[in-house]
Design an enzyme around this catalytic site. Structure first.
Site, short mmCIF file in Angstrom:
data_model
loop_
_atom_site.label_atom_id
_atom_site.label_comp_id
_atom_site.label_asym_id
_atom_site.label_seq_id
_atom_site.Cartn_x
_atom_site.Cartn_y
_atom_site.Cartn_z
N SER A 126 -49.53 61.35 1.64
CA SER A 126 -48.42 60.22 2.32
C SER A 126 -49.33 59.34 3.34
O SER A 126 -50.14 59.85 3.99
CB SER A 126 -47.40 61.04 3.05
OG SER A 126 -46.78 60.34 3.75
N TYR A 151 -44.60 68.53 8.85
CA TYR A 151 -44.60 68.00 7.26
C TYR A 151 -45.76 67.10 7.26
O TYR A 151 -46.53 67.42 6.29
CB TYR A 151 -43.32 67.22 7.09
CG TYR A 151 -43.43 66.30 5.79
CD1 TYR A 151 -43.57 66.60 4.69
CD2 TYR A 151 -43.69 64.89 6.25
CE1 TYR A 151 -43.73 65.83 3.53
CE2 TYR A 151 -43.88 64.10 4.88
CZ TYR A 151 -43.86 64.55 3.58
OH TYR A 151 -44.14 63.51 2.82
N LYS A 155 -49.51 67.37 4.95
CA LYS A 155 -50.30 66.40 4.09
C LYS A 155 -51.49 66.29 4.59
O LYS A 155 -52.62 66.25 3.61
CB LYS A 155 -49.37 64.96 4.35
CG LYS A 155 -48.17 65.07 3.61
CD LYS A 155 -47.91 65.37 2.09
CE LYS A 155 -46.99 65.37 1.44
NZ LYS A 155 -46.96 65.93 0.03
C1 WQD Z 1 -37.66 53.62 6.62
C2 WQD Z 1 -37.19 52.66 7.54
C3 WQD Z 1 -36.22 53.75 9.50
C4 WQD Z 1 -32.74 55.75 7.38
C5 WQD Z 1 -40.52 59.04 5.65
C6 WQD Z 1 -41.31 59.84 5.94
C7 WQD Z 1 -42.60 59.81 5.04
C8 WQD Z 1 -42.33 59.77 3.68
C9 WQD Z 1 -41.18 58.98 3.25
C10 WQD Z 1 -41.42 61.58 2.41
C11 WQD Z 1 -37.48 53.32 9.11
C12 WQD Z 1 -35.04 52.92 8.86
C13 WQD Z 1 -33.77 54.57 7.67
C14 WQD Z 1 -31.55 55.19 8.01
C15 WQD Z 1 -32.73 53.27 9.06
N1 WQD Z 1 -42.29 61.09 3.01
N2 WQD Z 1 -33.84 53.78 8.47
N3 WQD Z 1 -31.45 53.73 8.93
O1 WQD Z 1 -39.61 57.08 7.91
O2 WQD Z 1 -40.72 55.28 6.71
O3 WQD Z 1 -40.98 57.63 5.86
O4 WQD Z 1 -39.95 58.89 4.26
O5 WQD Z 1 -41.28 62.32 1.74
O6 WQD Z 1 -43.53 60.70 5.44
O7 WQD Z 1 -41.66 59.96 7.24
O8 WQD Z 1 -38.80 56.14 5.52
O9 WQD Z 1 -36.66 55.70 4.58
O10 WQD Z 1 -36.66 57.32 6.43
O11 WQD Z 1 -37.20 54.93 6.89
O12 WQD Z 1 -32.69 52.18 9.69
O13 WQD Z 1 -30.48 55.57 7.71
O14 WQD Z 1 -35.65 52.67 7.67
O15 WQD Z 1 -36.10 53.56 10.89
O16 WQD Z 1 -37.82 52.00 9.62
P1 WQD Z 1 -40.07 56.44 6.50
P2 WQD Z 1 -37.17 56.25 5.91
#
Ligand code: WQD
Length: 340
Positions: A126, A151, A155
Site C-alpha cells: 500500500s 495496519y 504492510k
Molecule cells: C480518502 C480521502 C479522507 C471518508 C486508506 C488507508 C490506506 C488504504 C486505502 C486500505 C481522505 C477523505 C474519507 C469520508 C472523507 N488501505 N474522506 N470522508 O485514507 O487515503 O487510505 O484506504 O486498505 O492504507 O489509509 O482512503 O478512502 O479513507 O480517504 O472526507 O467519509 O477521503 O479524509 O482525504 P485513505 P480513504
C-alpha cells in the site's frame, strides 16, 4: 502448460477483481479465503462473470497446516497474497489481532512457498508505506516513513519479510505492488466493494449517501494546503489495478524480473481532491451527494499520488479508465446491491 495462481483473500474486493482478470488472461486460479470480512457475493459474482465456478477453499492462512495442505493439493506457480485485515482505525484499537493475523498468514505463505520447492509471491502492499511524503509524486525510491498505524506497519513488515525471504531463498521470487486508492467496481456490476457497517473509505461512503443509506458525507478537512483545501489522493480503478497483477504475475512466470524482489507503484499519477471526486460523482451519475465540511480526520496525509512510470515501463501496464467511468461503475454496483 497452463500456470496456476493461488489468490489468498480471493473473495474480497481486490481479490475478486484480480481473479477475473487472471482467468481472462488464461490462468488457472485457485481461490482461498476465510470469509472473515466478506460473504459469497463477490465469489458468486466472479462465477457469473467467467461462467464457471473456480476451486474455492475456505481456510485461514494463519493455519499453517491448512496452508501446507493447499500447497500440496495444487501445483502453485504463483501466489497473490491479499488475505489480511485492512481497517486502519481498528488496527490501532486491536494491534495484537492485526499483527498476529497479517504477519503470521504471510509468513505461512512464505514458508509453504519455500518448503514446496519455491514459488513466485506477489504481495499486496500500500502507498500507506510512504506516510506523509516530503515530495509528490512518490516513486518507489521515495523513503518509507514510520508507520502511523499497526495496519500500515504490517504492510511495511510484510514487504521486509518478502525482501529478506527472496534474499535468503533463491527459489522464491517476489513482487510488492503498492496500491494508491483503489475504487470502483467491475463494469458488469456483479462484483465490487462490500464494506461492513459504516464505511471508512471515501467512495463507499459517497455511494451509500447517494442511495440514501447515509444521511450526509463528512468531508474531513477543507483547510489543507491544497488548491481547494481538501486532501489529494491517487484514485485507481479496481479493474486497472487488477490488470497490474496479471502483468506482474506474467513478469514473474516468464522470468522477466530484473531483480528477484521488485516493487511497483500502482496508481494513475493524477491527484484528485475529495471535493473534485464528489463533484465528478454527482456530475457523471446525475445524483446529489449530500455533504458538509467536517474537521480533519486524525492520521490523514495532505497529499499523495504516484509516479507510476516504473510500472508503466517495466510491467507494460498503465491505468486506462477515467475517474468518471470508475465512479459510474461504483454507482452501478451500489444500485445493484440495492436491487435497483
Ligand atoms: C480518502 C480521502 C479522507 C471518508 C486508506 C488507508 C490506506 C488504504 C486505502 C486500505 C481522505 C477523505 C474519507 C469520508 C472523507 N488501505 N474522506 N470522508 O485514507 O487515503 O487510505 O484506504 O486498505 O492504507 O489509509 O482512503 O478512502 O479513507 O480517504 O472526507 O467519509 O477521503 O479524509 O482525504 P485513505 P480513504
Amino acid at each position: 502448460m497452463k500456470k496456476t495462481v493461488l489468490v489468498s483473500g480471493g473473495a474480497g474486493f481486490i481479490g475478486s477483481h484480480v481473479t477475473v482478470e487472471l482467468v481472462e488472461a488464461g490462468y488457472d486460479v485457485v481461490v482461498a479465503d476465510n470469509m472473515s470480512n466478506c460473504d459469497m457475493t463477490c465469489f458468486d459474482g466472479v462465477t457469473k462473470i467467467i461462467g464457471r465456478r473456480l476451486p474455492f477453499i475456505r481456510m485461514d492462512f494463519c493455519d499453517m497446516e491448512a496452508v501446507e495442505r493447499l500447497f500440496s493439493d495444487y501445483q502453485i506457480d504463483a501466489v497473490i497474497h491479499f488475505a489480511a485485515f485492512k481497517a486502519v482505525g481498528e488496527s490501532v484499537a486491536e494491534p495484537i489481532l492485526y499483527y498476529r493475523n497479517n504477519l503470521s498468514s504471510f509468513l505461512n505463505v512464505l514458508e509453504a512457498a519455500r518448503s514446496h520447492g519455491g514459488c513466485n509471491v506477489l504481495f499486496s502492499s500500500s502507498a500507506t508505506v510512504y506516510g506523509e511524503p516530503d515530495e509528490t509524486p512518490v516513486t518507489e525510491r521515495s523513503p518509507r516513513q514510520p508507520a502511523t498505524s499497526p495496519y500500515g506497519n504490517t504492510k511495511q513488515m510484510c514487504e521486509d519479510f518478502l525482501r529478506d525471504a527472496v534474499k535468503a531463498y533463491p527459489e522464491i521470487k517476489g513482487i510488492a505492488l503498492r496500491y494508491f486508492n483503489p475504487i470502483g467496481a467491475h463494469p458488469s456490476a456483479l462484483i465490487g466493494e462490500l464494506p461492513r457497517g459504516v464505511p471508512n473509505n471515501l467512495v463507499p461512503f459517497i455511494t451509500q449517501t447517494a442511495i440514501g443509506k447515509r444521511e450526509c458525507l463528512n468531508i474531513f478537512g477543507n483547510d489543507y494546503p491544497t488548491p481547494d483545501g481538501t486532501c489529494l489522493r491517487d484514485y485507481i480503478d479496481i479493474v486497472d489495478l487488477a490488470k497490474a497483477h496479471v502483468c506482474a504475475v506474467a513478469r514473474m512466470l516468464d522470468g522477466r524480473m530484473k531483480e528477484p524482489y521488485e516493487i511497483f507503484n500502482i496508481g494513475t499519477g493524477r491527484p484528485v481532491s475529495v471535493l473534485e471526486l464528489v463533484n465528478a460523482f454527482e456530475k457523471v451519475n446525475g445524483v446529489k451527494v449530500n455533504h458538509r465540511f467536517a474537521p480533519r480526520r486524525a492520521g490523514d496525509v495532505t497529499a499523495i499520488w504516484a509516479d507510476p512510470s516504473l510500472a508503466n515501463r517495466e510491467l507494460g501496464w498503465k491505468a486506462e479508465r477515467s475517474v468518471e467511468d470508475t465512479l459510474a461503475a461504483a454507482w452501478a454496483w451500489e444500485k445493484h446491491l440495492a436491487g435497483k
